[in-house]
Design a protein around this motif. Structure first.
Motif, PDB file in Angstrom:
ATOM      1  N   ILE A  24       0.861  -1.189   0.000  1.00  0.00           N
ATOM      2  CA  ILE A  24       0.000   0.000   0.000  1.00  0.00           C
ATOM      3  C   ILE A  24       0.896   1.236   0.000  1.00  0.00           C
ATOM      4  CG2 ILE A  24      -1.868   1.219   1.190  1.00  0.00           C
ATOM      5  CD1 ILE A  24      -2.679  -1.626   0.459  1.00  0.00           C
ATOM      6  N   ASP A  25       0.627   2.150  -0.938  1.00  0.00           N
ATOM      7  CA  ASP A  25       1.445   3.361  -1.075  1.00  0.00           C
ATOM      8  C   ASP A  25       0.630   4.586  -0.676  1.00  0.00           C
ATOM      9  OD1 ASP A  25       3.989   4.556  -2.840  1.00  0.00           O
ATOM     10  OD2 ASP A  25       2.215   5.817  -2.934  1.00  0.00           O
ATOM     11  N   THR A  26       1.169   5.364   0.281  1.00  0.00           N
ATOM     12  CA  THR A  26       0.516   6.600   0.695  1.00  0.00           C
ATOM     13  C   THR A  26       1.574   7.698   0.810  1.00  0.00           C
ATOM     14  OG1 THR A  26      -0.938   7.630   2.339  1.00  0.00           O
ATOM     15  CG2 THR A  26       0.607   5.990   3.165  1.00  0.00           C
ATOM     16  N   ALA A  27       1.195   8.849   1.362  1.00  0.00           N
ATOM     17  CA  ALA A  27       2.133   9.966   1.514  1.00  0.00           C
ATOM     18  C   ALA A  27       1.551  10.954   2.506  1.00  0.00           C
ATOM     19  CB  ALA A  27       2.356  10.664   0.168  1.00  0.00           C
ATOM     20  N   GLN A  28       2.443  11.703   3.157  1.00  0.00           N
ATOM     21  CA  GLN A  28       1.976  12.702   4.117  1.00  0.00           C
ATOM     22  C   GLN A  28       1.017  13.700   3.464  1.00  0.00           C
ATOM     23  OE1 GLN A  28       5.747  14.223   5.575  1.00  0.00           O
ATOM     24  NE2 GLN A  28       5.897  12.633   7.142  1.00  0.00           N
ATOM     25  N   GLU A  70      -3.244   9.102   5.500  1.00  0.00           N
ATOM     26  CA  GLU A  70      -2.523   8.071   6.256  1.00  0.00           C
ATOM     27  C   GLU A  70      -3.408   7.469   7.356  1.00  0.00           C
ATOM     28  OE1 GLU A  70       2.182   9.298   6.134  1.00  0.00           O
ATOM     29  OE2 GLU A  70       0.808  10.626   7.213  1.00  0.00           O
ATOM     30  N   ALA A  71      -4.204   8.305   8.018  1.00  0.00           N
ATOM     31  CA  ALA A  71      -5.089   7.790   9.081  1.00  0.00           C
ATOM     32  C   ALA A  71      -6.146   6.851   8.499  1.00  0.00           C
ATOM     33  CB  ALA A  71      -5.747   8.948   9.827  1.00  0.00           C
ATOM     34  N   ALA A  72      -6.668   7.198   7.314  1.00  0.00           N
ATOM     35  CA  ALA A  72      -7.659   6.330   6.658  1.00  0.00           C
ATOM     36  C   ALA A  72      -7.018   5.000   6.257  1.00  0.00           C
ATOM     37  CB  ALA A  72      -8.245   7.029   5.429  1.00  0.00           C
ATOM     38  N   VAL A  73      -5.802   5.069   5.720  1.00  0.00           N
ATOM     39  CA  VAL A  73      -5.079   3.843   5.346  1.00  0.00           C
ATOM     40  C   VAL A  73      -4.821   3.002   6.591  1.00  0.00           C
ATOM     41  CG1 VAL A  73      -2.873   2.955   4.453  1.00  0.00           C
ATOM     42  CG2 VAL A  73      -4.018   4.849   3.278  1.00  0.00           C
ATOM     43  N   GLY A  74      -4.404   3.650   7.665  1.00  0.00           N
ATOM     44  CA  GLY A  74      -4.150   2.943   8.924  1.00  0.00           C
ATOM     45  C   GLY A  74      -5.401   2.263   9.454  1.00  0.00           C
TER      46      GLY A  74
END
Length: 267
Positions: A33-37, A42-46
């Motif tokens: 899974i790729d995200t970024a600040q 990031e909170a949704a991915v977490g």
């Protein structure tokens, strides 16, 4: 864990849309899974990862440090904030998202801060994104090519970024392609459509197969579960040398992502 060849991105996905996309991807078997600040998800991915009950060691999570956090003082604290949002003790890969505009913060400073984060165990691997060759050379001088797990760049049939790719490969640095489908434009191209018909595949599968066979990692995103599932089949599609040559011929240096005030001097 080695950089997975196939993952899913979360660019432009927010809140419930991001949660659902990541949950769908994980249910379908994606583990990278790729995200970024700067995506502010990031909170949704977490949350999606936490609610999916998949063991952390099965996942490969990438995030990227935003330009305001590239200094030695800010990089590690900002990454620790990212970890809190992602609900994890470490990420597998942390990238410099964009080089510091105007070189206000040197590549050396940011890369050495990333190395310190790696040595502290809060990121397993480090890398760069949106770097031309000159800045890649600075990154290599700072930490050594062996410590750069990937360079993530815009790379699709219409922008094949050959100079950067050739340099990265010469240095043994893996390439990750983002925007592989060119915002969907590649899916309407006549050559791609013809190859899709030939292989009884979707246009997206053809483009992703081209990228994978070229040796790139890919991180296509989708809000639609059926597209996430369909994209995975690109791993089984085999294009022949003539197919690959036809796609190679589509290169026209058509860059889609070059934000004013942020973009470096491209190669």
């Amino acid at each position: 864990m080695m950089l997975p060849a196939f993952g899913t991105g979360t660019f432009r996905l927010q809140d419930e849309v991001a949660i659902q996309s990541v949950k769908n991807a994980l249910q379908l078997g994606y583990r990278a899974i790729d995200t970024a600040q700067i995506y502010e998800n990031e909170a949704a991915v977490g949350q999606a990862i936490a609610e999916s009950d998949i063991a952390r060691n099965e996942l490969f999570i990438t995030t990227k440090i935003w330009i305001e956090n590239l200094s030695a003082e800010r990089l590690i604290p900002s990454l620790q904030e990212s970890l809190k949002k992602l609900r994890t003790d470490y990420v597998d890969l942390t990238l410099i998202h964009w080089p510091s505009p105007g070189g206000v913060i040197t590549v050396e400073e940011s890369m050495q801060a990333l190395m310190a984060a790696k040595e502290a165990g809060i990121t397993r691997q480090i890398g760069v994104s949106n770097f031309p060759v000159a800045l890649m050379q600075e990154a290599i001088r700072a930490v050594g090519a062996e410590n750069i797990a990937t360079i993530q760049i815009e790379l699709h049939p219409f922008l094949q970024n050959q100079k950067v790719v050739a340099f990265a490969q010469q240095q043994g640095i893996p390439v990750t392609s983002y925007m592989t489908l060119a915002y969907g434009a590649a899916l309407k191209d006549e050559t791609i459509l013809r190859l899709a018909e030939k292989h009884r595949a979707t246009p997206a599968q053809v483009v992703l197969a081209w990228a994978l066979q070229s040796g790139y990692a890919v991180i296509p995103s989708s809000t639609k579960r059926e597209n996430l599932q369909s994209n995975l089949a690109a791993r089984e599609l085999r294009l022949d040398a003539e197919d690959m040559a036809q796609i190679a011929a589509l290169d026209r240096n058509q860059r889609l992502v070059s934000p004013a005030g942020l973009a470096p001097d491209w190669d």
